[in-house]
Design a protein around this motif. Structure first.
Motif, PDB file in Angstrom:
ATOM      1  N   PHE A 171      31.069  49.354 100.596  1.00  0.00           N
ATOM      2  CA  PHE A 171      31.548  48.621 101.480  1.00  0.00           C
ATOM      3  C   PHE A 171      32.313  47.698 101.250  1.00  0.00           C
ATOM      4  O   PHE A 171      33.556  47.758 100.352  1.00  0.00           O
ATOM      5  CB  PHE A 171      30.181  47.153 101.114  1.00  0.00           C
ATOM      6  CG  PHE A 171      28.454  47.642 101.456  1.00  0.00           C
ATOM      7  CD1 PHE A 171      28.041  47.263 102.936  1.00  0.00           C
ATOM      8  CD2 PHE A 171      27.680  47.815 100.709  1.00  0.00           C
ATOM      9  CE1 PHE A 171      27.103  47.829 102.450  1.00  0.00           C
ATOM     10  CE2 PHE A 171      26.532  48.849 100.339  1.00  0.00           C
ATOM     11  CZ  PHE A 171      26.161  48.474 101.972  1.00  0.00           C
ATOM     12  N   THR A 229      28.153  45.677 106.623  1.00  0.00           N
ATOM     13  CA  THR A 229      27.554  45.210 106.318  1.00  0.00           C
ATOM     14  C   THR A 229      26.126  45.849 106.261  1.00  0.00           C
ATOM     15  O   THR A 229      25.100  45.607 105.406  1.00  0.00           O
ATOM     16  CB  THR A 229      26.887  43.064 105.742  1.00  0.00           C
ATOM     17  OG1 THR A 229      26.621  43.408 107.345  1.00  0.00           O
ATOM     18  CG2 THR A 229      29.181  43.236 105.197  1.00  0.00           C
ATOM     19  N   ARG A 267      32.370  52.321 107.336  1.00  0.00           N
ATOM     20  CA  ARG A 267      32.289  51.187 106.024  1.00  0.00           C
ATOM     21  C   ARG A 267      33.404  51.164 104.889  1.00  0.00           C
ATOM     22  O   ARG A 267      34.308  50.970 104.639  1.00  0.00           O
ATOM     23  CB  ARG A 267      31.170  50.985 105.803  1.00  0.00           C
ATOM     24  CG  ARG A 267      30.185  50.016 106.220  1.00  0.00           C
ATOM     25  CD  ARG A 267      28.861  50.190 105.298  1.00  0.00           C
ATOM     26  NE  ARG A 267      28.044  51.441 105.476  1.00  0.00           N
ATOM     27  CZ  ARG A 267      27.268  51.940 104.404  1.00  0.00           C
ATOM     28  NH1 ARG A 267      28.027  52.275 103.330  1.00  0.00           N
ATOM     29  NH2 ARG A 267      26.946  52.777 104.737  1.00  0.00           N
TER      30      ARG A 267
END
Length: 328
Positions: A78, A126, A136
Motif C-alpha cells: 500500500f 487502501t 497501489r
C-alpha cells in the motif's frame, strides 16, 4: 561492512535477497511479524527484529537499533506503507519492491519514465484486491519519487512475474508438474505469446545493485534478458527435467467445448507483456542464463511438495479436450 535491513525476508523474493546480501558481505537483519518459518533462524550472521510493518513505532525502533545503510522493502503493498517507510528510514538507501503491474498502458516494451503508470484513487490506495494491485504499486512508485524530492535516497525495482525456487505462488509449478507428469499438455492459443518473467535470484541481485548504484527517485525494470514464449518455456522445462512433452494448442472455441477458456491457464496472457531492462543493465546488472535459471527452478520443485494444483483448470476437462482434438 554495510548493514542491510530487509522488511520481509523469509519467503520468496525476500529470502533470496537475504542470501544475495550475505553473499556480498552485508550484515543483515530481518524485520517481520514472524508469521512464516524463518529459513535463517539458525544463521549466526542474520539478526531478526520482530514487528508489524504497519506499526510506525516498531519501524522507528528498528531504524534506531539497526541503523541500516540499506533497506529493502519486500512487503509494501500500500502506498502509505511506502510513505511511512521512506520517512522512518530517511537516512538509509531505501529500495521499494514495486511491480511490472504498475504500468497502466499496454505497449511493447514497457519503459521506465515513458510508459504511463496506473492511476490510483484514494479508494484504490487502501483496497486490498487483485484489481487494485497495479494501481497501489504505481502509487508506491510515486511515493518513492516524492521521497527523493525531499532528499531521501529512495529507489524502486519493478519485477515482472517472478519465478524460481521457493515460489509460494506456484504459478510456474503448475506447468512444471504438468510437463513432468503428463506426456501431452494443453496450451491455449498458439503458444507463442510472451509474458515477461524474472528469475528470483536476478530480482534479488537487482535489488542489491539498485541499492548500491541506483539514482534516487528512479525506477528500474527487472526481468530475464532473454524472453521465452510459453511453448518455449515448456520445452525448456522438459529438457532440464529429462523428459519429453507434446504441446497441444487449443483455440477459444475448442477450449469452450470442454468448458475451459484461455484465462483458466496460469501465466497465459493474450497481449505481450514485455519490459525493457536496459536501464537496470546500465548499472552493471545482468540476468542468469535462462537454461540455468530453469534448471535450478525445476530441481527445487522436484524436492518440494508444490504442484500448482490451485491453478489447475482440471485435467478431466483437458482430457475431454484432447479427445475432441484427436478426432478433428
Amino acid at each position: 561492512m554495510d548493514t542491510a535491513l530487509v522488511v520481509g525476508g523469509t519467503r520468496f523474493i525476500g529470502r533470496h535477497t537475504v542470501e544475495e546480501l550475505l553473499n556480498h558481505d552485508y550484515e543483515v537483519t530481518l524485520f517481520n511479524r514472524g508469521n512464516h518459518a524463518n529459513p535463517f533462524s539458525d544463521a549466526e550472521d542474520v539478526d531478526h527484529v520482530e514487528g508489524d510493518r504497519d506499526d510506525r513505532t516498531a519501524l522507528e525502533a528498528a531504524a534506531l537499533s539497526v541503523a541500516p545503510d540499506v533497506v529493502i522493502d519486500c512487503v509494501a503493498y500500500f502506498p502509505e506503507q511506502v510513505r511511512i517507510a521512506t520517512e522512518v528510514f530517511s537516512d538509509a538507501r531505501y529500495v521499494y519492491v514495486s511491480s511490472g503491474s504498475a504500468y497502466g498502458r499496454e505497449e511493447v516494451p514497457k519503459r521506465e519514465g515513458a510508459t504511463p503508470l496506473c492511476e490510483c484513487t484514494p479508494e484504490r490506495a487502501t483496497e486490498d484486491s487483485p484489481e487494485t494491485y497495479g494501481p497501489r504499486k504505481a502509487e508506491g512508485d510515486r511515493a518513492v519519487r516524492e521521497a527523493a524530492a525531499r532528499g531521501v535516497e529512495a529507489m524502486s525495482v519493478r519485477p515482472c512475474v517472478v519465478y524460481g525456487p521457493y515460489d509460494y505462488t506456484e504459478r510456474l509449478d503448475y506447468w512444471i508438474d504438468r510437463v513432468r507428469t503428463h506426456d501431452r499438455v494443453v496450451v491455449p492459443g498458439d503458444g507463442q505469446h510472451l509474458w515477461h518473467r524474472a528469475y528470483v535470484e536476478d530480482v534479488a541481485s537487482a535489488l542489491r545493485v539498485v541499492a548500491e548504484r541506483g539514482d534516487p527517485g528512479e525506477a528500474y525494470n527487472a526481468g530475464d534478458r532473454r524472453l521465452t514464449t510459453l511453448e518455449e518455456s515448456l520445452e525448456l522445462i522438459a529438457d532440464v527435467a529429462d523428459t519429453t512433452v507434446e504441446i497441444v494448442h487449443a483455440g477459444e472455441r475448442e477450449l469452450a467445448a470442454a468448458g475451459l477458456s484461455s484465462g483458466d491457464f496460469t501465466l497465459y496472457r493474450d497481449y505481450p507483456h514485455v519490459m525493457s531492462t536496459a536501464k537496470l543493465a546500465a548499472l552493471g546488472w545482468d540476468s542468469t542464463r535462462i537454461e540455468e535459471a530453469m534448471a535450478r527452478t525445476v530441481a527445487e520443485h522436484e524436492g518440494s511438495e508444490r504442484d500448482g494444483s490451485e491453478h489447475d483448470p482440471g485435467r478431466e476437462a483437458e482430457e475431454r479436450l484432447l479427445g475432441v482434438l484427436d478426432t478433428v
